[in-house]
Design a protein around this motif. Structure first.
Motif, PDB file in Angstrom:
ATOM      1  N   CYS A   1     -19.534  20.480 -32.004  1.00 42.70           N
ATOM      2  CA  CYS A   1     -18.168  20.829 -31.619  1.00 42.70           C
ATOM      3  C   CYS A   1     -17.274  21.022 -32.842  1.00 42.70           C
ATOM      4  O   CYS A   1     -16.442  21.938 -32.887  1.00 42.70           O
ATOM      5  N   THR A   2     -17.431  20.163 -33.844  1.00 47.24           N
ATOM      6  CA  THR A   2     -16.636  20.281 -35.065  1.00 47.24           C
ATOM      7  C   THR A   2     -16.952  21.588 -35.785  1.00 47.24           C
ATOM      8  O   THR A   2     -16.041  22.318 -36.201  1.00 47.24           O
ATOM      9  N   LYS A   3     -18.232  21.914 -35.869  1.00 53.20           N
ATOM     10  CA  LYS A   3     -18.673  23.133 -36.552  1.00 53.20           C
ATOM     11  C   LYS A   3     -18.165  24.382 -35.847  1.00 53.20           C
ATOM     12  O   LYS A   3     -17.803  25.379 -36.493  1.00 53.20           O
ATOM     13  N   ASN A   4     -18.104  24.349 -34.511  1.00 51.72           N
ATOM     14  CA  ASN A   4     -17.743  25.546 -33.733  1.00 51.72           C
ATOM     15  C   ASN A   4     -16.327  25.483 -33.141  1.00 51.72           C
ATOM     16  O   ASN A   4     -15.972  26.307 -32.305  1.00 51.72           O
ATOM     17  N   LYS A   5     -15.526  24.510 -33.605  1.00 52.82           N
ATOM     18  CA  LYS A   5     -14.130  24.372 -33.175  1.00 52.82           C
ATOM     19  C   LYS A   5     -14.000  24.283 -31.655  1.00 52.82           C
ATOM     20  O   LYS A   5     -13.186  24.959 -31.032  1.00 52.82           O
ATOM     21  N   ILE A   6     -14.840  23.438 -31.063  1.00 52.95           N
ATOM     22  CA  ILE A   6     -14.832  23.201 -29.624  1.00 52.95           C
ATOM     23  C   ILE A   6     -14.091  21.901 -29.347  1.00 52.95           C
ATOM     24  O   ILE A   6     -14.235  20.921 -30.084  1.00 52.95           O
ATOM     25  N   GLN A   7     -13.299  21.880 -28.274  1.00 51.90           N
ATOM     26  CA  GLN A   7     -12.571  20.676 -27.897  1.00 51.90           C
ATOM     27  C   GLN A   7     -13.562  19.521 -27.682  1.00 51.90           C
ATOM     28  O   GLN A   7     -14.569  19.667 -26.997  1.00 51.90           O
ATOM     29  N   HIS A   8     -13.253  18.373 -28.271  1.00 47.73           N
ATOM     30  CA  HIS A   8     -14.124  17.207 -28.144  1.00 47.73           C
ATOM     31  C   HIS A   8     -13.268  15.952 -28.115  1.00 47.73           C
ATOM     32  O   HIS A   8     -12.260  15.862 -28.802  1.00 47.73           O
ATOM     33  N   ARG A   9     -13.668  14.998 -27.286  1.00 48.51           N
ATOM     34  CA  ARG A   9     -13.007  13.701 -27.254  1.00 48.51           C
ATOM     35  C   ARG A   9     -14.050  12.612 -27.490  1.00 48.51           C
ATOM     36  O   ARG A   9     -15.092  12.576 -26.817  1.00 48.51           O
ATOM     37  N   VAL A  10     -13.755  11.753 -28.445  1.00 49.26           N
ATOM     38  CA  VAL A  10     -14.641  10.618 -28.733  1.00 49.26           C
ATOM     39  C   VAL A  10     -14.322   9.474 -27.779  1.00 49.26           C
ATOM     40  O   VAL A  10     -13.179   9.027 -27.682  1.00 49.26           O
ATOM     41  N   VAL A  11     -15.344   9.020 -27.060  1.00 47.48           N
ATOM     42  CA  VAL A  11     -15.221   7.854 -26.173  1.00 47.48           C
ATOM     43  C   VAL A  11     -16.316   6.880 -26.594  1.00 47.48           C
ATOM     44  O   VAL A  11     -17.508   7.184 -26.461  1.00 47.48           O
ATOM     45  N   PRO A  12     -15.965   5.730 -27.131  1.00 43.85           N
ATOM     46  CA  PRO A  12     -16.977   4.791 -27.629  1.00 43.85           C
ATOM     47  C   PRO A  12     -17.931   4.330 -26.530  1.00 43.85           C
ATOM     48  O   PRO A  12     -17.544   4.190 -25.369  1.00 43.85           O
ATOM     49  N   GLN A  13     -19.173   4.101 -26.927  1.00 44.31           N
ATOM     50  CA  GLN A  13     -20.132   3.501 -25.998  1.00 44.31           C
ATOM     51  C   GLN A  13     -19.856   2.012 -25.910  1.00 44.31           C
ATOM     52  O   GLN A  13     -19.633   1.353 -26.918  1.00 44.31           O
ATOM     53  N   ILE A  14     -19.871   1.495 -24.682  1.00 43.44           N
ATOM     54  CA  ILE A  14     -19.692   0.058 -24.473  1.00 43.44           C
ATOM     55  C   ILE A  14     -21.004  -0.515 -23.961  1.00 43.44           C
ATOM     56  O   ILE A  14     -21.374  -0.318 -22.807  1.00 43.44           O
ATOM     57  N   HIS A  15     -21.727  -1.162 -24.814  1.00 45.58           N
ATOM     58  CA  HIS A  15     -23.002  -1.808 -24.516  1.00 45.58           C
ATOM     59  C   HIS A  15     -24.146  -0.814 -24.325  1.00 45.58           C
ATOM     60  O   HIS A  15     -25.136  -0.843 -25.029  1.00 45.58           O
ATOM     61  N   SER A  16     -24.040   0.077 -23.330  1.00 47.46           N
ATOM     62  CA  SER A  16     -25.101   1.030 -23.013  1.00 47.46           C
ATOM     63  C   SER A  16     -24.474   2.201 -22.260  1.00 47.46           C
ATOM     64  O   SER A  16     -23.365   2.082 -21.741  1.00 47.46           O
TER      65      SER A  16
ATOM     66  N   ASN B   1     -36.341 -11.916 -13.217  1.00 49.88           N
ATOM     67  CA  ASN B   1     -36.568 -12.404 -14.584  1.00 49.88           C
ATOM     68  C   ASN B   1     -36.754 -11.232 -15.553  1.00 49.88           C
ATOM     69  O   ASN B   1     -37.651 -11.226 -16.400  1.00 49.88           O
ATOM     70  N   THR B   2     -35.899 -10.229 -15.402  1.00 46.23           N
ATOM     71  CA  THR B   2     -35.991  -9.004 -16.187  1.00 46.23           C
ATOM     72  C   THR B   2     -34.701  -8.783 -16.964  1.00 46.23           C
ATOM     73  O   THR B   2     -33.610  -8.889 -16.395  1.00 46.23           O
ATOM     74  N   ASP B   3     -34.822  -8.468 -18.239  1.00 46.53           N
ATOM     75  CA  ASP B   3     -33.643  -8.118 -19.035  1.00 46.53           C
ATOM     76  C   ASP B   3     -33.230  -6.697 -18.674  1.00 46.53           C
ATOM     77  O   ASP B   3     -33.998  -5.751 -18.881  1.00 46.53           O
ATOM     78  N   PRO B   4     -32.034  -6.485 -18.121  1.00 46.66           N
ATOM     79  CA  PRO B   4     -31.645  -5.147 -17.682  1.00 46.66           C
ATOM     80  C   PRO B   4     -31.358  -4.170 -18.819  1.00 46.66           C
ATOM     81  O   PRO B   4     -31.350  -2.959 -18.599  1.00 46.66           O
ATOM     82  N   THR B   5     -31.127  -4.672 -20.022  1.00 49.30           N
ATOM     83  CA  THR B   5     -30.656  -3.794 -21.093  1.00 49.30           C
ATOM     84  C   THR B   5     -31.710  -2.838 -21.657  1.00 49.30           C
ATOM     85  O   THR B   5     -31.478  -1.629 -21.713  1.00 49.30           O
ATOM     86  N   PRO B   6     -32.885  -3.290 -22.108  1.00 45.54           N
ATOM     87  CA  PRO B   6     -33.831  -2.357 -22.746  1.00 45.54           C
ATOM     88  C   PRO B   6     -34.344  -1.302 -21.763  1.00 45.54           C
ATOM     89  O   PRO B   6     -34.566  -1.592 -20.582  1.00 45.54           O
ATOM     90  N   VAL B   7     -34.528  -0.084 -22.269  1.00 42.54           N
ATOM     91  CA  VAL B   7     -35.121   1.002 -21.474  1.00 42.54           C
ATOM     92  C   VAL B   7     -36.213   1.643 -22.339  1.00 42.54           C
ATOM     93  O   VAL B   7     -36.076   2.764 -22.813  1.00 42.54           O
ATOM     94  N   LYS B   8     -37.283   0.907 -22.526  1.00 44.47           N
ATOM     95  CA  LYS B   8     -38.328   1.292 -23.476  1.00 44.47           C
ATOM     96  C   LYS B   8     -38.966   2.643 -23.145  1.00 44.47           C
ATOM     97  O   LYS B   8     -39.286   3.421 -24.041  1.00 44.47           O
ATOM     98  N   SER B   9     -39.145   2.916 -21.862  1.00 40.58           N
ATOM     99  CA  SER B   9     -39.790   4.178 -21.479  1.00 40.58           C
ATOM    100  C   SER B   9     -38.910   5.382 -21.804  1.00 40.58           C
ATOM    101  O   SER B   9     -39.405   6.430 -22.223  1.00 40.58           O
TER     102      SER B   9
END
Length: 327
Positions: free
Chosen positions: A114-129, A306-314
């Motif tokens: 977007c920066t290279k081609n002057k396209i509108q972009h908004r940065v929204v931080p990732q929160i956790h995942s 008994n599963t950690d929801p965060t990792p998505v190894k596949s």
């Protein structure tokens, strides 16, 4: 992850009240939302909201921009990581044919493009995942584009208030029998078979995806009307599938009739099912309320398994083996 979900209503309000600059695109008769996974769910939500408008909406979960796209098309590209290959491909195609474009990401290759081609972009931080970042992206996009999309501010604020209400009932501070998400998680012992009506597709698909990613179990989702022409035959045999019915307060009268017939069929076959019924109010409020309730169900289910929801190894494996093209 649960700590982020406990703050969803707070994150939603902060995102909508952020200093993101609004944009109003004119002369649009076609909108394409491009995104995969949770980002694709956001496109599904906007498709539902705009289904009664005169604007044609496509949701692209893949590499290819619709052939109907032209200079009067707005392409909204959404990628939490900023490196989603499919979404970047659609953005590149949109730029080549002079579509109106805007992208939302936490950075990555999409920001570079977007920066290279002057396209509108908004940065929204990732929160956790990416999936936990759902409300921050949804309400940031609403802040930037609600005028373009014709979505009223009062409807957005109503939806945040509904998130606050249900949050007190389902979050980690209420581990009692009054917690609907916890109760549903306790009930799920097999493979969820999710039925949804027209207009609530995004909730059914999101629930399936979150069951896959958080609880690491198989799940299936289908439109209830279509299922009555094929899928219901499967209930003639015993299986470990468990029907979950996502019903809307304002479903079409014929859809309500179909729900009653489906329940009768399940009862005759001695199949236990669960009903999840939307709140009253605007379509945005219904959608985010249901997604919050069902997403939290998948976190409780992960804990039960008994599963950690965060990792998505596949998913990481798939991405690692993709060939990355130069921008």
């Amino acid at each position: 992850m649960y700590a982020v979900y406990d703050r969803w209503s707070e994150i939603a309000r902060e995102s909508f009240e952020s200093e993101q600059n609004m944009v109003n695109f004119d002369h649009i008769n076609h909108i394409v939302f491009a995104g995969m996974g949770g980002s694709g769910t956001i496109g599904d939500i906007f498709s539902s909201i705009l289904s009664r408008s005169k604007i044609h909406v496509n949701v692209v979960k893949g590499y290819v921009l619709p052939k109907t796209a032209d200079s009067n098309t707005l392409v909204v590209s959404i990628s939490v990581s900023g490196n989603t290959a499919e979404t970047l491909s659609v953005l590149e195609s949109a730029q080549k044919i002079n579509c109106k474009t805007i992208a939302f990401s936490s950075g990555g290759r999409i920001l570079d493009f977007c920066t290279k081609n002057k396209i509108q972009h908004r940065v929204v931080p990732q929160i956790h995942s990416p999936r936990a970042s759902f409300v921050s992206y949804l309400y940031s996009i609403l802040k930037v584009l609600h005028v373009t999309l014709g979505i009223k501010q009062e409807d957005i604020l109503e939806s945040i208030e509904e998130l606050e209400k249900i949050g007190t009932r389902i979050n980690s501070s209420n581990l009692t029998d009054s917690n609907m998400s916890l109760n549903l998680a306790k009930w799920i012992t097999g493979i969820p078979m999710i039925y949804y009506p027209f207009g609530l597709q995004s909730t059914g698909i999101r629930f399936k995806n979150s069951l896959n990613e958080n609880a690491k179990i198989h799940a299936s989702a289908e439109d209830v009307i279509e299922a009555c022409h094929n899928g219901v035959v499967s209930w003639e045999k015993k299986s470990n599938f468990q029907p979950i019915l996502i019903e809307g307060q304002d479903d079409h009268i014929k859809t309500k009739e179909r729900w009653q017939i489906l329940k009768k069929l399940l009862q005759q076959n001695d199949i236990e099912y669960k009903e999840i019924i939307s709140i009253k109010g605007g379509i945005l409020s219904k959608l985010v309320n249901l997604i919050y309730l069902l997403d939290y169900t998948t976190i409780y289910l992960a804990i039960k398994l008994n599963t950690d929801p965060t990792p998505v190894k596949s998913i990481d494996f798939i991405k690692k083996n993709l060939k990355i093209e130069k921008i």
